[in-house]
Scaffold this motif. Structure first.
Motif, mmCIF file in Angstrom:
data_model
loop_
_atom_site.group_PDB
_atom_site.id
_atom_site.type_symbol
_atom_site.label_atom_id
_atom_site.label_comp_id
_atom_site.label_asym_id
_atom_site.label_seq_id
_atom_site.Cartn_x
_atom_site.Cartn_y
_atom_site.Cartn_z
ATOM 1 N N LYS A 225 0.795 -1.250 0.311
ATOM 2 C CA LYS A 225 -0.115 0.023 -0.044
ATOM 3 C C LYS A 225 0.897 1.435 -0.019
ATOM 4 C CE LYS A 225 -4.253 -1.710 2.417
ATOM 5 N NZ LYS A 225 -5.052 -1.822 3.483
ATOM 6 N N ASP A 226 0.677 2.181 -0.726
ATOM 7 C CA ASP A 226 0.926 3.462 -0.622
ATOM 8 C C ASP A 226 0.981 4.196 0.599
ATOM 9 O OD1 ASP A 226 1.669 3.349 -3.437
ATOM 10 O OD2 ASP A 226 -0.278 4.498 -3.786
ATOM 11 N N ALA A 227 2.147 4.907 1.322
ATOM 12 C CA ALA A 227 2.302 5.510 2.408
ATOM 13 C C ALA A 227 2.538 7.200 2.033
ATOM 14 C CB ALA A 227 3.281 5.185 3.240
ATOM 15 N N PHE A 228 2.188 7.889 3.001
ATOM 16 C CA PHE A 228 2.213 9.327 2.638
ATOM 17 C C PHE A 228 2.934 10.064 4.053
ATOM 18 C CE2 PHE A 228 -1.187 7.712 0.074
ATOM 19 C CZ PHE A 228 -1.056 8.356 -1.137
ATOM 20 N N HIS A 229 3.317 11.150 3.720
ATOM 21 C CA HIS A 229 3.697 12.115 4.905
ATOM 22 C C HIS A 229 3.204 13.478 4.636
ATOM 23 C CE1 HIS A 229 6.936 14.369 2.530
ATOM 24 N NE2 HIS A 229 7.120 13.128 1.821
ATOM 25 N N ASP A 230 3.321 14.051 5.725
ATOM 26 C CA ASP A 230 2.627 15.315 5.870
ATOM 27 C C ASP A 230 3.617 16.354 5.058
ATOM 28 O OD1 ASP A 230 1.821 18.071 6.683
ATOM 29 O OD2 ASP A 230 2.071 17.518 8.831
#
Length: 230
Positions: free
Chosen positions: A169-174
């Motif tokens: 799964k894709d992961a994101f950051h602020d």
């Protein structure tokens, strides 16, 4: 519903001296945040929260309001963004000015545009989120991240060592640029992220942490590239 834009900009930056008003491709970097907020047409007031006379003058030159200065308690290295937002909205309330929605835009956010603000606010409003902020997708799956101890490599998540990137799964950051919030959330004075916080995805090209001089140069290169392909 009245909307307030708060741009925090204290004068005590250490890693990049005078960071909030340092020239970024022809003008002080804070000018980009102020101009994006004003040109978006979203806000009843755009203000800068600062403890510094020079920053205040620059902010007013580019059209922001500086109705009061930040307290000493919230001008040190330990004050949080929420501390600043609570202080600012309380000061406005004391003079009879209240807002239903607040957007905090950091002073070093030259990639924020009026379109990004308008589009992100539309999502924030339509989905009735408590808060919303821009996120950037990690360029490599964090599920296959590694750690190095005594020059030896080991997987943080060994169960994913042999999985294909496309199966993770894709992961994101602020992105660390701006935060939309309902005033009620600020009144609680605790956290920006709740179980009803929304995300607004931007590309890696549209964001850059600016913590040192190399970051600054990278941000300028990205900004000029964006302008060249518009």
């Amino acid at each position: 519903m009245r909307k307030l834009c708060i741009i925090p900009a204290r004068g005590g930056s250490k890693r990049i001296p005078r960071k909030n008003i340092k020239e970024f491709i022809g003008k002080p970097i804070i000018a980009y945040s102020i101009e994006a907020a004003l040109s978006s047409g979203l806000f009843d007031e755009v203000m800068v929260s600062t403890d510094d006379d020079e920053i205040a003058e620059v902010a007013k030159k580019y059209g922001a309001q500086v109705p009061f200065f930040r307290s000493k308690d919230n001008a040190n290295d330990f004050a949080t963004t929420m501390d600043v937002l609570v202080e600012v909205t309380k000061r406005y309330k004391e003079v009879g000015s209240e807002f239903g929605v607040v957007c905090c835009i950091y002073a070093t956010s030259p990639f924020v545009s009026k379109e990004i603000l308008q589009n992100s606010f539309a999502v924030f409003e339509q989905k009735n989120f408590d808060s919303l902020f821009p996120v950037i997708k990690y360029g490599f799956p964090i599920q296959r991240s590694i750690r190095v101890e005594e020059n030896k490599i080991s997987f943080n998540y060994p169960e994913n060592a042999n999985k294909r990137s496309q199966d993770l799964k894709d992961a994101f950051h602020d992105a660390g640029q701006f935060y939309w919030m309902k005033q009620d959330l600020i009144n609680q004075g605790a956290v920006i992220v709740t179980d009803n916080t929304g995300a607004f995805e931007i590309s890696e090209l549209q964001g850059q942490d600016i913590d040192n001089e190399v970051d600054w140069k990278l941000a300028e290169l990205k900004y000029e590239l964006i302008q060249s392909i518009k």
